[in-house]
Design an enzyme around this catalytic site. Structure first.
Site, mmCIF file in Angstrom:
data_model
loop_
_atom_site.group_PDB
_atom_site.id
_atom_site.type_symbol
_atom_site.label_atom_id
_atom_site.label_comp_id
_atom_site.label_asym_id
_atom_site.label_seq_id
_atom_site.Cartn_x
_atom_site.Cartn_y
_atom_site.Cartn_z
ATOM 1 N N ASP A 1 0.824 -1.223 0.000
ATOM 2 C CA ASP A 1 0.000 0.000 0.000
ATOM 3 C C ASP A 1 0.855 1.269 0.000
ATOM 4 O O ASP A 1 1.651 1.478 0.896
ATOM 5 C CB ASP A 1 -0.873 -0.047 1.263
ATOM 6 C CG ASP A 1 -1.679 1.217 1.507
ATOM 7 O OD1 ASP A 1 -1.908 1.979 0.548
ATOM 8 O OD2 ASP A 1 -2.107 1.420 2.665
ATOM 9 N N HIS B 255 -3.188 4.628 6.879
ATOM 10 C CA HIS B 255 -2.182 4.073 5.969
ATOM 11 C C HIS B 255 -0.775 4.232 6.519
ATOM 12 O O HIS B 255 -0.420 5.267 7.086
ATOM 13 C CB HIS B 255 -2.285 4.770 4.611
ATOM 14 C CG HIS B 255 -3.626 4.583 3.963
ATOM 15 N ND1 HIS B 255 -3.915 3.486 3.181
ATOM 16 C CD2 HIS B 255 -4.749 5.322 4.016
ATOM 17 C CE1 HIS B 255 -5.176 3.584 2.766
ATOM 18 N NE2 HIS B 255 -5.700 4.688 3.264
HETATM 19 ZN ZN LIG Z 1 -8.930 1.059 2.952
#
Ligand SMILES: [Zn+2]
Length: 561
Positions: free
Chosen positions: A199, A372
Site C-alpha cells: 500500500d 495508511h
Molecule cells: Zn482502505
C-alpha cells in the site's frame, strides 16, 4: 515442446488504483486462469459533472469470463468493494468471493440496493484461513487499518510467493482491534517472499502513522473543550473512528446521533457483527435531538469530502429536517481529504465558519483517517518481507514513486522494483520481473445513475463545456433550390449570454451565418450540408470567442425546405 515465456510467467494486471486513489482492482493470471483481488470504485473529480463514480475497466476480461476463478476482497472500504454490484454480473454472477466477516456484511448490505441481482456467493475467511483456487493458494493474515477485519494476502503461485498488504498501517495500540503481529509477519517472510505488493497511500508522509490511540487522545481534547454539540464528519466506512466517537461520547455523557444513510447502515452491520460496541441508550434517533441539551449531543455524519447528498451538506444548506449549525457547535472533520476534493472541502469549512461553529480539521490536529502506513512503516514492511521483487500499489503516481524510493532505501535494487499504472501487464517469472509493452484498456468507466459506461469522454466533455460556457443553437432554414437561407436564422442560447442584452452580437452572428451558407453553397451542384454545419460551428465559434472570450457549445441545425 518448448513453452513460451508467457506461459511460464505470472501476469499481474492492475485495472484500477495505481496512478489514482480508489477503484482498486488487480488481476493475477497464470496460464489463462485468473484471480481478482478487490473490486472498488472511486468518486469523480470536480470536473466531471453528473458522474456518480468511476469503476474499473474490465474489457480485458471480455471472452475470458469462464477463466475467472474467484474474487478476493481485502477489506470493506468502497474503494475495494464499491464496483462489485456493477461488475460481478458482467463476469459471472455466481463467482466465488472470499472475504472477512465484516467485509461480507458490508457487501451484502449494499447489495440490497441491487435486489434484482442474484445473491452473491461469498465465503467467509479470517486471519489464518487457507484456501486453494486453481493454481493459487491464499493464506489470509490480519493487518491493522482504519476499518476492522482487514486482511493481507500471502499467495502461493507457481512462480513464487506474493504478499499483498491490502491497505494497512502498523499499530501497536489500536482501539478495539488486535495490535500488529510482527512475529506472524516474520513467519510469513521466512517462507520467502518473491514479490511484495504494498500500500502506497501514505508513502509521501514521513515517519510513522499515528496509532488509533493517539487519535483517540486528540479527539478526547476536543470533547474536553467543547461546551455545545459536537458534530463529527467522517467516512461511513471509518468504523474505527465511529467507534472512538461513540466511546468518547459515552465517557462524556453525550448521546450519539448517527446521520446519513450509509453511516447508519455501516453502524448497524458493525454492531450486529460485534465490530462496533455501544451501550444501550447511547445511540438515539435524530428527531429526538431537541430533547437533549447541546452539551450532551454528538452527531456523527457523512459528508467530510463535500459529497453533495451527504448529511453535512444538507445541514450547511439548511435542508436538514432537524439540525442547523449554530454558535457553540464544534465541527470535526475526522478524515483526510481525497485528492481532487480539496476545493470543495475548503468551501464547506468556510461556510460552517460563517454559520458560527468552531471547526477542527485534520491539519490542525491528528484526528484524520491515518489508516495508511507512512514511510517508516513501509520501509519496515519491506525489511521484514525481504522480497525478491517489489511493486508499489494503491496510490497516485507520486505515491507509488515515493514508495519505490523507500524500497531502494531498504536495499532493493532498482531493477527489481516495478512502478506501473493501471492497465500495465507485469510479467513475474521465477527469476525476473518485466513489463509487457502493450497495456490493456484501463480508461475510466463512469457510472451515472443507472447507466454504466454509457457516459464516455465525449459526453463528459460536452457537460464540461455546457457547465462552463453554456450553449448556442443556430437554426437556419435553407431553400434546397437556391441554397439560400430563408428569413433570418433563429438563435437559442442558455448559460452563455443574456440574449436580450446582446442584440448587436446576435445581429452580427446571424449575418455571419448567412455569409457562411451562401459562400459554401456556391453555384449549383451537390450541397454538402455536413460541411456547412461544420463551417457554421467553427466560424461562429471563432467569432463568438473573439467577441466574448467564451467557447459555448455550438449546435447548428440546418433545415432544408
Ligand atoms: Zn482502505
Amino acid at each position: 515442446m518448448q513453452k513460451t515465456t508467457r506461459e511460464q510467467n505470472l501476469r499481474l494486471i492492475p485495472l484500477g488504483g495505481l496512478g489514482e486513489v480508489g477503484r482498486n482492482m488487480t488481476l493475477l493470471e497464470w496460464q489463462e486462469k485468473i484471480l481478482i483481488i478487490d473490486m472498488g470504485f472511486r468518486f469523480p473529480e470536480e470536473d466531471m459533472p453528473g458522474i456518480d463514480f468511476i469503476i474499473p475497466n474490465i474489457s480485458y476480461l471480455k471472452g475470458k469470463e469462464k477463466n475467472v476463478l474467484g474474487l478476493i476482497v481485502t477489506h470493506g472500504h468502497y474503494d475495494h468493494i464499491g464496483a462489485i454490484p456493477y461488475l460481478i454480473n458482467r463476469i459471472n454472477d455466481s463467482l466465488p468471493i472470499f472475504t472477512s466477516r465484516l467485509t461480507r456484511g458490508i457487501i451484502l448490505k449494499r447489495q440490497e440496493d441491487f435486489s434484482h441481482q442474484r445473491r452473491l456467493n461469498i465465503e467467509e475467511v479470517k486471519d489464518g484461513s487457507l484456501i486453494n483456487i486453481g493454481p493459487f493458494k491464499i493464506e489470509f493474515f490480519h493487518l491493522n487499518h482504519n476499518i476492522p477485519d482487514n486482511l493481507g494476502l500471502f499467495i502461493t503461485t507457481p512462480v513464487g510467493n506474493i504478499v499483498h498488504t491490502s491497505d494497512f498501517k502498523f499499530d501497536e495500540t489500536p482501539v478495539y482491534d488486535v495490535p500488529t503481529d510482527f512475529r506472524r509477519l516474520r513467519n510469513l517472510a521466512s517462507r520467502r517472499v518473491h514479490l511484495l505488493m504494498s500500500d502506497s497511500t501514505g508513502a509521501e508522509n514521513e515517519g510513522h502513522s499515528f496509532s488509533e490511540k493517539t487519535i483517540s487522545e486528540n479527539l478526547n481534547e476536543i470533547f474536553k473543550k467543547s461546551q455545545g454539540r459536537i458534530i463529527a464528519a467522517t467516512f461511513a466506512s471509518l468504523i474505527n473512528r465511529i467507534q472512538q466517537l461513540i466511546s468518547l461520547s459515552e465517557a462524556y455523557g453525550r448521546k450519539v446521533f448517527i446521520e446519513g444513510y450509509s453511516m447508519k447502515t455501516n453502524v448497524e452491520i458493525s454492531r450486529a457483527l460485534g465490530f462496533i460496541k455501544a451501550k444501550k441508550g447511547t445511540l438515539v434517533q435524530s428527531k429526538e435531538i431537541s430533547r437533549h441539551p447541546d452539551s450532551k449531543i454528538t452527531i456523527i455524519c457523512t459528508g467530510a469530502q463535500g459529497e453533495g447528498q451527504a448529511s453535512l451538506m444538507r445541514i450547511i444548506n439548511k435542508e436538514h429536517p432537524f439540525i442547523r449549525f449554530k454558535k457553540g457547535d464544534t465541527v470535526v472533520f475526522s478524515s483526510s481529504v481525497i485528492p481532487g476534493n480539496e476545493r470543495t472541502v475548503q468551501i464547506l469549512k468556510d461556510e460552517i465558519l460563517r454559520q458560527k461553529a468552531t471547526v477542527y480539521h485534520y491539519k490542525m490536529m491528528d484526528i484524520h483517517a491515518g489508516g495508511h502506513a507512512q514511510s517508516e512503516e513501509l520501509k519496515e514492511m519491506i525489511e521484514i518481507m525481504k522480497p525478491d521483487f517489489f511493486m508499489p500499489i494503491h496510490g497516485q503516481y507520486s505515491m507509488l514513486a515515493a514508495h519505490a524510493e523507500i524500497a531502494k532505501s531498504a536495499g532493493l535494487e532498482e531493477k527489481n522494483i516495478v512502478v506501473v499504472e493501471n492497465g500495465s501487464i507485469v510479467n513475474l517469472g521465477k527469476k525476473k520481473i518485466g513489463i509487457e509493452e502493450k497495456p490493456v484498456p484501463s480508461y475510466y468507466v463512469m457510472v451515472d445513475g443507472l447507466g454504466i459506461g454509457d457516459v464516455g469522454e465525449i459526453v463528459l466533455r460536452d457537460r464540461q463545456t455546457l457547465a462552463k460556457d453554456g450553449m448556442f443553437v443556430i437554426i437556419a432554414v435553407v431553400d434546397r433550390q437556391t441554397g439560400k437561407i430563408k428569413g433570418s436564422p433563429d438563435i437559442i442560447s442558455r448559460g452563455f449570454i443574456y440574449l436580450r442584452e446582446s442584440q448587436e452580437l446576435l445581429k452580427q452572428t446571424r449575418r455571419k451565418v448567412i455569409e457562411i451558407v451562401s459562400g459554401a453553397v456556391g453555384s449549383g451542384g451537390i450541397v454538402n450540408w455536413a460541411y456547412i454545419k461544420d463551417e457554421i460551428r467553427n466560424k461562429v465559434g471563432q467569432f463568438l470567442y473573439a467577441k466574448t472570450q467564451r467557447r459555448p457549445m455550438i449546435l447548428p441545425v440546418v433545415i432544408e425546405v
